[in-house]
Motif scaffolding. Sequence first.
Motif, PDB file in Angstrom:
ATOM      1  N   ASP A 157       0.853  -1.189   0.000  1.00 58.93           N
ATOM      2  CA  ASP A 157       0.000   0.000   0.000  1.00 58.93           C
ATOM      3  C   ASP A 157       0.887   1.236   0.000  1.00 58.93           C
ATOM      4  OD1 ASP A 157      -3.216   0.494   0.774  1.00 58.93           O
ATOM      5  OD2 ASP A 157      -1.872   2.220   0.989  1.00 58.93           O
TER       6      ASP A 157
ATOM      7  N   PHE B  67     -21.960  -0.539   6.855  1.00 61.27           N
ATOM      8  CA  PHE B  67     -23.151  -1.367   6.625  1.00 61.27           C
ATOM      9  C   PHE B  67     -22.779  -2.553   5.736  1.00 61.27           C
ATOM     10  CE2 PHE B  67     -26.202   2.558   6.758  1.00 61.27           C
ATOM     11  CZ  PHE B  67     -25.935   2.709   8.100  1.00 61.27           C
TER      12      PHE B  67
ATOM     13  N   SER C 230     -11.627   2.513   3.112  1.00 59.76           N
ATOM     14  CA  SER C 230     -12.106   1.459   4.013  1.00 59.76           C
ATOM     15  C   SER C 230     -11.982   1.835   5.484  1.00 59.76           C
ATOM     16  CB  SER C 230     -11.341   0.160   3.733  1.00 59.76           C
ATOM     17  OG  SER C 230     -11.488  -0.193   2.384  1.00 59.76           O
TER      18      SER C 230
ATOM     19  N   SER D   3     -19.560  -4.229   1.932  1.00 61.76           N
ATOM     20  CA  SER D   3     -20.610  -5.245   1.768  1.00 61.76           C
ATOM     21  C   SER D   3     -20.250  -6.310   0.741  1.00 61.76           C
ATOM     22  CB  SER D   3     -21.909  -4.578   1.308  1.00 61.76           C
ATOM     23  OG  SER D   3     -22.327  -3.618   2.224  1.00 61.76           O
TER      24      SER D   3
HETATM   25  C1  LIG Z   1     -18.925   8.100   3.693  1.00 56.25           C
HETATM   26  C2  LIG Z   1     -18.814   6.693   3.146  1.00 56.25           C
HETATM   27  C3  LIG Z   1     -19.662   5.705   3.654  1.00 56.25           C
HETATM   28  C4  LIG Z   1     -19.603   4.417   3.140  1.00 56.25           C
HETATM   29  N1  LIG Z   1     -20.380   3.461   3.719  1.00 56.25           N
HETATM   30  C5  LIG Z   1     -20.319   2.189   3.271  1.00 56.25           C
HETATM   31  C6  LIG Z   1     -21.107   1.187   3.890  1.00 56.25           C
HETATM   32  O1  LIG Z   1     -21.841   1.449   4.845  1.00 56.25           O
HETATM   33  N2  LIG Z   1     -21.027  -0.088   3.402  1.00 56.25           N
HETATM   34  C7  LIG Z   1     -20.234  -0.398   2.333  1.00 56.25           C
HETATM   35  O2  LIG Z   1     -20.245  -1.556   1.914  1.00 56.25           O
HETATM   36  N3  LIG Z   1     -19.446   0.525   1.748  1.00 56.25           N
HETATM   37  C8  LIG Z   1     -19.480   1.805   2.192  1.00 56.25           C
HETATM   38  N4  LIG Z   1     -18.714   2.776   1.599  1.00 56.25           N
HETATM   39  C9  LIG Z   1     -17.902   2.407   0.427  1.00 56.25           C
HETATM   40  C10 LIG Z   1     -16.637   1.680   0.851  1.00 56.25           C
HETATM   41  O3  LIG Z   1     -15.990   2.435   1.859  1.00 56.25           O
HETATM   42  C11 LIG Z   1     -15.722   1.496  -0.361  1.00 56.25           C
HETATM   43  O4  LIG Z   1     -16.426   0.877  -1.423  1.00 56.25           O
HETATM   44  C12 LIG Z   1     -14.529   0.590   0.003  1.00 56.25           C
HETATM   45  O5  LIG Z   1     -13.879   1.059   1.144  1.00 56.25           O
HETATM   46  C13 LIG Z   1     -13.537   0.496  -1.161  1.00 56.25           C
HETATM   47  O6  LIG Z   1     -12.506  -0.354  -0.758  1.00 56.25           O
HETATM   48  P1  LIG Z   1     -11.188  -0.534  -1.610  1.00 56.25           P
HETATM   49  O7  LIG Z   1     -10.352  -1.543  -0.915  1.00 56.25           O
HETATM   50  O8  LIG Z   1     -11.545  -0.759  -3.029  1.00 56.25           O
HETATM   51  O9  LIG Z   1     -10.500   0.919  -1.587  1.00 56.25           O
HETATM   52  P2  LIG Z   1      -9.631   1.630  -0.452  1.00 56.25           P
HETATM   53  O10 LIG Z   1     -10.072   1.276   0.916  1.00 56.25           O
HETATM   54  O11 LIG Z   1      -9.613   3.082  -0.794  1.00 56.25           O
HETATM   55  O12 LIG Z   1      -8.192   1.000  -0.627  1.00 56.25           O
HETATM   56  C14 LIG Z   1      -7.385   1.263  -1.745  1.00 56.25           C
HETATM   57  C15 LIG Z   1      -5.956   1.291  -1.262  1.00 56.25           C
HETATM   58  O13 LIG Z   1      -5.093   1.353  -2.398  1.00 56.25           O
HETATM   59  C16 LIG Z   1      -3.951   2.083  -2.022  1.00 56.25           C
HETATM   60  N5  LIG Z   1      -3.257   2.590  -3.200  1.00 56.25           N
HETATM   61  C17 LIG Z   1      -3.664   3.545  -4.067  1.00 56.25           C
HETATM   62  N6  LIG Z   1      -2.727   3.756  -5.007  1.00 56.25           N
HETATM   63  C18 LIG Z   1      -1.690   2.915  -4.739  1.00 56.25           C
HETATM   64  C19 LIG Z   1      -0.412   2.690  -5.337  1.00 56.25           C
HETATM   65  N7  LIG Z   1      -0.005   3.373  -6.406  1.00 56.25           N
HETATM   66  N8  LIG Z   1       0.398   1.760  -4.775  1.00 56.25           N
HETATM   67  C20 LIG Z   1       0.023   1.066  -3.684  1.00 56.25           C
HETATM   68  N9  LIG Z   1      -1.176   1.254  -3.066  1.00 56.25           N
HETATM   69  C21 LIG Z   1      -2.037   2.166  -3.588  1.00 56.25           C
HETATM   70  C22 LIG Z   1      -4.526   3.222  -1.166  1.00 56.25           C
HETATM   71  O14 LIG Z   1      -3.550   3.791  -0.328  1.00 56.25           O
HETATM   72  C23 LIG Z   1      -5.636   2.506  -0.399  1.00 56.25           C
HETATM   73  O15 LIG Z   1      -5.240   2.084   0.892  1.00 56.25           O
HETATM   74  C24 LIG Z   1     -18.722   4.092   2.095  1.00 56.25           C
HETATM   75  C25 LIG Z   1     -17.855   5.079   1.600  1.00 56.25           C
HETATM   76  C26 LIG Z   1     -17.899   6.360   2.113  1.00 56.25           C
HETATM   77  C27 LIG Z   1     -16.957   7.400   1.593  1.00 56.25           C
END
Ligand SMILES: Cc1cc2nc3c(=O)[nH]c(=O)nc-3n(C[C@H](O)[C@H](O)[C@H](O)COP(=O)(O)OP(=O)(O)OC[C@H]3O[C@@H](n4cnc5c(N)ncnc54)[C@H](O)[C@@H]3O)c2cc1C
Length: 414
Positions: A32, A47, A41, A384
Amino acid sequence: MPEHVLIIGGGVIGAACAHYLLKAGRRVTLIDRGEFGGGCSHGNCGFVCPSHVLPLAGPGAVGRALKALFQRNSPLSIKPRLDAALWSWLYHFARRSNERDMLAAGVGIQALLNSSRQLYDELFTDEKIEAEWETRGLLFAFLTPAAMGHYAETDRLLRDKFGLGAVRYEGDDVARLEPALKPGLAGGWHYEHDAHLRPDRLMASWRRRLAERGAEIREHCEFRGFVRRGERAVAADSSLGPLEADQFVVAAGAWTPRLKLDLGCRIPIQPGKGYSITMPRPARSPAIPLIFEEHRVAVTPLKSGYRLGSIMELAGYDASLEPKKLDLLRHGAGHYLIEPTAEPIVEQWFGWRPMTYDSLPIIGFGPALANVALACGHSMLGVSMAPGTGKLIAELLGAAPPHIDPAPYSPARF
Ligand SMILES: Cc1cc2nc3c(=O)[nH]c(=O)nc-3n(C[C@H](O)[C@H](O)[C@H](O)COP(=O)(O)OP(=O)(O)OC[C@H]3O[C@@H](n4cnc5c(N)ncnc54)[C@H](O)[C@@H]3O)c2cc1C
């Protein structure tokens, strides 16, 4: 079977992919650019909601978005700018805002939601992951009879097309179910099968479990591109030097379209900025998680606190934390709850949701590199959908029969 998998991105999706790959007997390294669990996340609403099968694009969505464009301080906003990727995203979103496409997307969304809801039960019992997991359902509460009546149409559609029925509460019956609500509301709809958790606890606990299973987690390690040999990647170029692996998973959330991937497919993800405020539980805290659609506020009562969240801003990668948006959450919740907030504020946060225009995630191999898979674009539902995504990725990488049909999530659809 190829041994070593490198995962790019330590959000809930990267964590879930690591988990199921380790279970399948792989060696896993996860990198990361920041801290594990430090992206979207971290402070989301937590939820886990199989009730949320409908994509954002549906009949009436364009009208609502246009209205929001001209409203000041709207919970839904688009910052108009000269950005071809944004306008293309909006164009495709508008084209899909019809019932046929909405229902088609719902089928793919539902498969991942149902699979993940079931897998969470296993994770919390068999794997001893601790995340303040509670299964109290999710309650949509409405202020006005008009909004309550309007939701009846959505409920009917969910019941008829997806077999999802909510329990309907009329008038003050909803406050009898959830006494933290003010008297005098129009009513509510309770999805009893939904659940919730504390996202940062989930990430911390999952990280420990991944380490116990042998994953190598490297933070502050930024992916910069692939080292290629023919149609395969042999290493990831990173800020800590080249990292070799047999297969790669890109799980970089909203950052994914900014990476130098060259996978031969489009990755139409826009950052959808949302906000949350975390505080201690008010004395009259709700016990059931709540959604107030008319004001677009979500309320998560956690075992160790209380969170208001929501807002959807298509404002690019803007990293400002706007106090006015946070006020919308407090103000919105005040219409429904006897005690909408408590002091002191523990955290004010924003995150970039990885938004696709069809609300379906992108899961599968890109055409240009045979050993690089995408697991991104989980939009508003990454928590989710995480376990189902992780399991599917482990199956695709191991050429095992997938537990759900991967076709709706294919990167080739764009
Ligand atoms: C206000 C809010 C409320 C929400 N509520 C809900 C809910 O109740 N239930 C639900 O299911 N979802 C909810 N979501 C959506 C959910 O948070 C996201 O869909 C989810 O966290 C996405 O996860 P991810 O692992 O894809 O992305 P992220 O958690 O953003 O992880 C991506 C990671 O990639 C890393 N990265 C980026 N570029 C690079 C690189 N070049 N090299 C290495 N690492 C890199 C970043 O640092 C980051 O840690 C909500 C979102 C928000 C903003």
